[in-house]
Design an enzyme around this catalytic site. Structure first.
Site, PDB file in Angstrom:
ATOM      1  N   VAL A   1      25.603  18.715  43.930  1.00 44.34           N
ATOM      2  CA  VAL A   1      26.559  17.901  44.694  1.00 44.34           C
ATOM      3  C   VAL A   1      25.860  17.276  45.897  1.00 44.34           C
ATOM      4  O   VAL A   1      26.055  16.091  46.196  1.00 44.34           O
ATOM      5  CB  VAL A   1      27.794  18.733  45.120  1.00 44.34           C
ATOM      6  CG1 VAL A   1      28.722  17.911  46.004  1.00 44.34           C
ATOM      7  CG2 VAL A   1      28.536  19.241  43.900  1.00 44.34           C
ATOM      8  N   CYS A   2      25.017  18.050  46.563  1.00 43.48           N
ATOM      9  CA  CYS A   2      24.281  17.521  47.721  1.00 43.48           C
ATOM     10  C   CYS A   2      23.370  16.374  47.291  1.00 43.48           C
ATOM     11  O   CYS A   2      23.310  15.339  47.957  1.00 43.48           O
ATOM     12  CB  CYS A   2      23.465  18.629  48.384  1.00 43.48           C
ATOM     13  SG  CYS A   2      24.476  19.955  49.086  1.00 43.48           S
ATOM     14  N   GLU A   3      22.685  16.553  46.180  1.00 44.15           N
ATOM     15  CA  GLU A   3      21.810  15.498  45.672  1.00 44.15           C
ATOM     16  C   GLU A   3      22.597  14.222  45.372  1.00 44.15           C
ATOM     17  O   GLU A   3      22.182  13.127  45.745  1.00 44.15           O
ATOM     18  CB  GLU A   3      21.093  15.966  44.412  1.00 44.15           C
ATOM     19  CG  GLU A   3      20.160  14.928  43.838  1.00 44.15           C
ATOM     20  CD  GLU A   3      19.381  15.433  42.642  1.00 44.15           C
ATOM     21  OE1 GLU A   3      19.248  14.653  41.679  1.00 44.15           O
ATOM     22  OE2 GLU A   3      18.924  16.585  42.659  1.00 44.15           O
TER      23      GLU A   3
ATOM     24  N   LEU B   1      23.539  12.498  48.709  1.00 43.43           N
ATOM     25  CA  LEU B   1      22.409  11.875  49.392  1.00 43.43           C
ATOM     26  C   LEU B   1      21.868  10.686  48.603  1.00 43.43           C
ATOM     27  O   LEU B   1      21.424   9.698  49.194  1.00 43.43           O
ATOM     28  CB  LEU B   1      21.316  12.900  49.676  1.00 43.43           C
ATOM     29  CG  LEU B   1      21.708  14.029  50.648  1.00 43.43           C
ATOM     30  CD1 LEU B   1      20.508  14.927  50.925  1.00 43.43           C
ATOM     31  CD2 LEU B   1      22.306  13.517  51.935  1.00 43.43           C
TER      32      LEU B   1
END
Length: 153
Positions: free
Chosen positions: A45-47, A50
Site C-alpha cells: 500500500v505504501c509503494e 508513493l
C-alpha cells in the site's frame, strides 16, 4: 491528531535517503509542504501511494508544493527503495529517536512502532492548512484528498 488546522506545524530536521539533512524550515516562505507519513518501507500500500505521488509530481510542483515522505525506517532501506522506484522527492527517516517526528504530529502508532498513514499540508508560512489520514494501515489515501488539500493553499 496532535495539531489542528491553523496551528504552526512542529519543526523538524530528518535525514533523507541520501543522508542529507532536510528541515521544515528549508521551505519557509518558498514552498508549501505535503508531509506524507507512511507506515513501512517495502510494503504494497505504501509503494502504491508513493508511486502515485511520483507519477503526479508535476501537479505538486506547479502548485508550489514540496512532497516529503516520512517513515520510521532507516534511511538505508529508504535509499534502496527510492532508487528502485525512481522517487525524486525526499524520503525522510524518523528512525532515531524512533518516531519522534511522528509523535510530534500525533501520528505514531505505539503498538506497531510506526507512523499511521497521515498527510499534513503545511503552508509557506509554516501553518497547517489541511490534514487527513486513513482509518487503517491497509487503506490508501485517495488522490482526490490531496487535490482538495492543495486547493486550500
Amino acid at each position: 491528531m496532535a495539531i489542528d488546522v491553523g496551528q504552526p506545524a512542529p519543526a523538524f530536521t530528518l535525514k533523507d535517503q541520501d543522508g542529507t539533512d532536510v528541515s521544515l524550515s528549508d521551505f519557509a516562505g518558498e514552498k508549501a509542504v505535503a508531509l506524507v507519513f507512511y507506515p513501512f518501507t517495502f510494503t504494497g500500500v505504501c509503494e502504491g501511494e508513493l508511486c502515485e505521488l511520483r507519477d503526479d509530481i508535476a501537479e505538486y510542483e506547479q502548485a508550489g508544493v514540496q512532497v516529503l515522505a516520512v517513515s520510521c525506517d532507516s534511511r538505508f532501506s529508504q535509499k534502496v527503495w527510492a532508487d528502485q522506484k525512481g522517487w525524486t522527492f525526499p524520503l525522510l527517516s524518523d528512525f532515531w529517536p524512533h518516531g519522534a517526528v511522528a509523535q510530534a504530529y500525533g501520528v505514531f502508532n505505539e503498538d506497531l512502532g510506526c507512523a499511521i498513514r497521515a498527510t499534513f499540508l503545511i503552508g509557506k508560512d509554516g501553518v497547517l492548512v489541511d490534514t487527513f489520514a486513513t482509518d487503517s494501515l491497509g487503506t490508501a489515501r485517495e488522490k482526490e484528498r490531496y487535490t482538495a488539500a492543495i486547493g486550500k493553499l
